[in-house]
Design an enzyme around this catalytic site. Structure first.
Site, PDB file in Angstrom:
ATOM      1  N   LYS A 153       1.308  -1.182  -0.368  1.00 20.32           N
ATOM      2  CA  LYS A 153      -0.029   0.440   0.050  1.00 20.32           C
ATOM      3  C   LYS A 153       1.171   1.077  -0.399  1.00 20.32           C
ATOM      4  CE  LYS A 153      -2.008  -0.776   3.883  1.00 20.32           C
ATOM      5  NZ  LYS A 153      -1.465  -2.287   4.567  1.00 20.32           N
ATOM      6  N   ARG A 183     -10.037   1.873   8.505  1.00 20.72           N
ATOM      7  CA  ARG A 183      -9.454   0.129   8.746  1.00 20.72           C
ATOM      8  C   ARG A 183     -10.387  -0.590  10.202  1.00 20.72           C
ATOM      9  NH1 ARG A 183      -3.301   0.563   8.491  1.00 20.72           N
ATOM     10  NH2 ARG A 183      -2.602  -1.153   9.361  1.00 20.72           N
ATOM     11  N   ARG A 213      12.043  -5.790   5.158  1.00 23.00           N
ATOM     12  CA  ARG A 213      11.638  -4.471   5.096  1.00 23.00           C
ATOM     13  C   ARG A 213      12.502  -3.369   5.670  1.00 23.00           C
ATOM     14  NH1 ARG A 213       5.313  -1.866   5.727  1.00 23.00           N
ATOM     15  NH2 ARG A 213       5.704  -2.589   7.620  1.00 23.00           N
ATOM     16  N   ARG A 232      12.033  -2.037  11.289  1.00 24.16           N
ATOM     17  CA  ARG A 232      10.136  -1.898  12.030  1.00 24.16           C
ATOM     18  C   ARG A 232       9.988  -2.595  13.545  1.00 24.16           C
ATOM     19  NH1 ARG A 232       5.536   0.270   8.178  1.00 24.16           N
ATOM     20  NH2 ARG A 232       4.486  -0.844  10.119  1.00 24.16           N
ATOM     21  N   ARG A 290      -0.429  -8.750  13.732  1.00 21.83           N
ATOM     22  CA  ARG A 290      -1.286  -7.616  12.611  1.00 21.83           C
ATOM     23  C   ARG A 290      -1.916  -8.177  11.093  1.00 21.83           C
ATOM     24  NH1 ARG A 290       4.395  -5.541  10.682  1.00 21.83           N
ATOM     25  NH2 ARG A 290       3.124  -3.622   9.229  1.00 21.83           N
TER      26      ARG A 290
HETATM   27  P1  AP5 Z   1       4.740  -1.610   1.783  1.00 23.23           P
HETATM   28  O1  AP5 Z   1       4.678  -0.440   0.698  1.00 23.23           O
HETATM   29  O2  AP5 Z   1       5.882  -0.594   2.797  1.00 23.23           O
HETATM   30  O3  AP5 Z   1       3.554  -2.485   2.342  1.00 23.23           O
HETATM   31  P2  AP5 Z   1       1.884  -1.627   3.567  1.00 23.23           P
HETATM   32  O4  AP5 Z   1       1.568  -2.767   3.017  1.00 23.23           O
HETATM   33  O5  AP5 Z   1       1.676  -0.003   3.183  1.00 23.23           O
HETATM   34  O6  AP5 Z   1       2.308  -2.186   4.921  1.00 23.23           O
HETATM   35  P3  AP5 Z   1       2.540  -1.719   6.066  1.00 23.23           P
HETATM   36  O7  AP5 Z   1       3.503  -2.794   6.764  1.00 23.23           O
HETATM   37  O8  AP5 Z   1       3.545  -0.583   6.179  1.00 23.23           O
HETATM   38  O9  AP5 Z   1       1.202  -2.079   6.342  1.00 23.23           O
HETATM   39  P4  AP5 Z   1       0.398  -1.948   7.527  1.00 23.23           P
HETATM   40  O10 AP5 Z   1      -0.784  -1.866   6.999  1.00 23.23           O
HETATM   41  O11 AP5 Z   1       0.657  -3.067   8.594  1.00 23.23           O
HETATM   42  O12 AP5 Z   1       1.392  -0.873   8.538  1.00 23.23           O
HETATM   43  P5  AP5 Z   1       0.990   0.736   8.690  1.00 23.23           P
HETATM   44  O13 AP5 Z   1       2.458   1.503   8.452  1.00 23.23           O
HETATM   45  O14 AP5 Z   1      -0.258   1.178   7.593  1.00 23.23           O
HETATM   46  O15 AP5 Z   1       5.442  -3.359   1.357  1.00 23.23           O
HETATM   47  C1  AP5 Z   1       6.286  -3.824   2.249  1.00 23.23           C
HETATM   48  C2  AP5 Z   1       7.889  -4.033   1.667  1.00 23.23           C
HETATM   49  O16 AP5 Z   1       7.333  -4.486   0.689  1.00 23.23           O
HETATM   50  C3  AP5 Z   1       8.385  -3.535   1.698  1.00 23.23           C
HETATM   51  O17 AP5 Z   1       9.658  -3.661   2.381  1.00 23.23           O
HETATM   52  C4  AP5 Z   1       8.683  -2.601   0.805  1.00 23.23           C
HETATM   53  O18 AP5 Z   1       9.890  -2.545  -0.217  1.00 23.23           O
HETATM   54  C5  AP5 Z   1       8.432  -4.888  -0.491  1.00 23.23           C
HETATM   55  N1  AP5 Z   1       7.344  -4.355  -1.582  1.00 23.23           N
HETATM   56  C6  AP5 Z   1       5.911  -3.332  -2.216  1.00 23.23           C
HETATM   57  N2  AP5 Z   1       5.486  -3.602  -2.955  1.00 23.23           N
HETATM   58  C7  AP5 Z   1       6.063  -5.070  -2.987  1.00 23.23           C
HETATM   59  C8  AP5 Z   1       6.821  -6.167  -4.430  1.00 23.23           C
HETATM   60  N3  AP5 Z   1       5.135  -6.094  -5.681  1.00 23.23           N
HETATM   61  N4  AP5 Z   1       7.492  -6.810  -4.871  1.00 23.23           N
HETATM   62  C9  AP5 Z   1       8.025  -7.051  -3.229  1.00 23.23           C
HETATM   63  N5  AP5 Z   1       8.664  -6.368  -2.863  1.00 23.23           N
HETATM   64  C10 AP5 Z   1       7.359  -5.623  -2.530  1.00 23.23           C
HETATM   65  O19 AP5 Z   1       0.229   0.935  10.270  1.00 23.23           O
HETATM   66  C11 AP5 Z   1       0.922   0.914  11.491  1.00 23.23           C
HETATM   67  C12 AP5 Z   1       0.559  -0.137  12.345  1.00 23.23           C
HETATM   68  O20 AP5 Z   1      -0.097   1.615  12.665  1.00 23.23           O
HETATM   69  C13 AP5 Z   1      -1.239  -0.409  12.848  1.00 23.23           C
HETATM   70  O21 AP5 Z   1      -0.376  -1.854  13.190  1.00 23.23           O
HETATM   71  C14 AP5 Z   1      -1.944  -0.148  13.674  1.00 23.23           C
HETATM   72  O22 AP5 Z   1      -1.420  -0.116  14.964  1.00 23.23           O
HETATM   73  C15 AP5 Z   1      -1.185   1.292  13.550  1.00 23.23           C
HETATM   74  N6  AP5 Z   1      -2.360   1.944  12.653  1.00 23.23           N
HETATM   75  C16 AP5 Z   1      -2.208   2.293  10.683  1.00 23.23           C
HETATM   76  N7  AP5 Z   1      -3.470   3.091  10.817  1.00 23.23           N
HETATM   77  C17 AP5 Z   1      -4.769   2.660  11.955  1.00 23.23           C
HETATM   78  C18 AP5 Z   1      -5.995   2.978  11.671  1.00 23.23           C
HETATM   79  N8  AP5 Z   1      -6.663   3.673  10.544  1.00 23.23           N
HETATM   80  N9  AP5 Z   1      -7.379   2.954  12.324  1.00 23.23           N
HETATM   81  C19 AP5 Z   1      -6.502   2.082  13.196  1.00 23.23           C
HETATM   82  N10 AP5 Z   1      -4.706   1.831  13.715  1.00 23.23           N
HETATM   83  C20 AP5 Z   1      -4.001   2.277  13.022  1.00 23.23           C
END
Ligand code: AP5
Ligand code: ZN
Length: 215
Positions: free
Chosen positions: A13, A87, A126, A159, A170
Site C-alpha cells: 500500500k 481500517r 523491509r 520497524r 497484525r
Molecule cells: P509496503 O509498501 O511498506 O506495504 P504496506 O502495505 O504499506 O505495509 P505496512 O506494513 O506499512 O502496512 P500496515 O498496514 O501493516 O502498517 P501501517 O504502517 O499502515 O511494502 C512492504 C515491503 O514490501 C517493503 O519492504 C516494500 O519495499 C516491499 N514491496 C512492496 N511492494 C512489493 C512487490 N510488489 N514485490 C516485492 N516487494 C514489495 O500501520 C502500522 C500500525 O499503525 C498498525 O499496525 C496500527 O497499529 C496503526 N494504524 C495505522 N493506521 C491505523 C488506523 N487507520 N486505525 C488504527 N490503527 C492504525
C-alpha cells in the site's frame, strides 16, 4: 482523484500510494507513518507504541481526528490517497460522513491482494528510513548504498512491528477488523482488486489499468 488503498500488512500500500501520489501530484496520507511520528512525542508516545508494537489498532476516535485534520489541509484539495485508513467499519462510516460534509466522493478503493506467507517474508526484509520514512526491501528494492536512504541519506532501520510474532498479530487484526471493509466497498461499486504479487512496476501498471477501467 480521491482513493483508498486497502489490503493486509506488507501488501505494498505504502509503496504504490507513494508512486501514484508523485505521478498525480497529490498527497499520499499514511496513517501508519503519522502514528509513528506521533509515537516519538512524550505525551502520546508510550500508549501509541504499546498498541502498534502489539499489532493492534489505535482507537477509532483518535484516527478520525487525525484524518479530519489532515484532509482539511489545502494540499488535499486536488485529491488524496489514503494509505491505511479506514481500517474498521467505524472508521469507514466516519470517513463517509466527513466526505459528505466536504461535498466530496471517493473515486475508488484499491484492494491489493497477496498470499499471507509471502507477505510475512516481505515484512521481515523491509527497512525504512529513520529520517524521511521512505521504504526499502533487502532483495526487491535495495537502497543504492547499503543501510542509507537514497532520498535523504538517513539511516535505514527495521520497524519494531516487523518482528515475526508482531506481524502474525497484525494479520489477525486485519482479518478481524479490516477485512469486512472489502464487502462494504464492493457493495457500493467502489472496489478494484489488484494482484499485488508481481514486481513493483507491474503492480503499478495494474493499478493504472484498474483506475482506467473505471473511467
Ligand atoms: P509496503 O509498501 O511498506 O506495504 P504496506 O502495505 O504499506 O505495509 P505496512 O506494513 O506499512 O502496512 P500496515 O498496514 O501493516 O502498517 P501501517 O504502517 O499502515 O511494502 C512492504 C515491503 O514490501 C517493503 O519492504 C516494500 O519495499 C516491499 N514491496 C512492496 N511492494 C512489493 C512487490 N510488489 N514485490 C516485492 N516487494 C514489495 O500501520 C502500522 C500500525 O499503525 C498498525 O499496525 C496500527 O497499529 C496503526 N494504524 C495505522 N493506521 C491505523 C488506523 N487507520 N486505525 C488504527 N490503527 C492504525
Ligand atoms: Zn530518507
Amino acid at each position: 482523484m480521491r482513493l483508498v488503498f486497502l489490503g493486509p500488512p506488507g501488501v505494498g500500500k505504502g509503496t504504490q500510494a507513494e508512486i501514484l501520489a508523485q505521478r498525480e501530484g497529490i498527497p499520499a496520507i499514511s496513517t501508519g507513518q503519522i502514528l509513528r511520528e506521533a509515537a516519538q512525542s512524550e505525551a502520546l508516545g508510550p500508549s501509541l507504541r504499546r498498541i502498534m508494537e502489539g499489532g493492534g489498532l489505535v482507537p477509532d476516535e483518535v484516527m478520525v481526528r487525525i484524518i479530519e485534520e489532515r484532509l482539511g489541509r489545502p494540499d488535499c484539495r486536488p485529491g488524496f490517497i489514503l494509505d491505511g485508513f479506514p481500517r474498521t467499519l467505524g472508521q469507514a462510516a466516519e470517513l463517509d460522513r466527513l466526505l459528505e460534509r466536504l461535498h466530496l466522493e471517493l473515486d475508488a478503493v484499491l484492494l491489493l491482494d497477496v498470499d499471507e506467507e509471502r507477505l510475512v517474508q516481505r515484512l521481515v526484509q523491509r527497512r525504512v528510513c529513520s529520517r524521511c520514512g521512505a521504504n526499502y526491501h533487502l532483495t526487491s528494492r535495495p537502497p543504492a548504498q547499503p543501510g542509507r536512504c537514497d532520498r535523504c541519506g538517513g539511516e535505514l532501520v527495521q520497524r519494531e512491528d516487523d518482528r515475526e510474532e508482531v506481524v502474525r498479530e497484525r494479520f489477525r487484526t486485519y482479518r478481524q477488523k479490516t477485512l469486512p471493509l472489502v464487502e462494504y466497498y464492493a457493495s457500493r461499486g467502489l472496489l478494484r482488486t489488484v494482484d499485488g504479487d508481481q514486481p513493483i512496476e507491474a503492480v503499478g501498471a495494474a493499478i493504472e489499468a484498474a483506475l482506467a477501467r473505471r473511467a
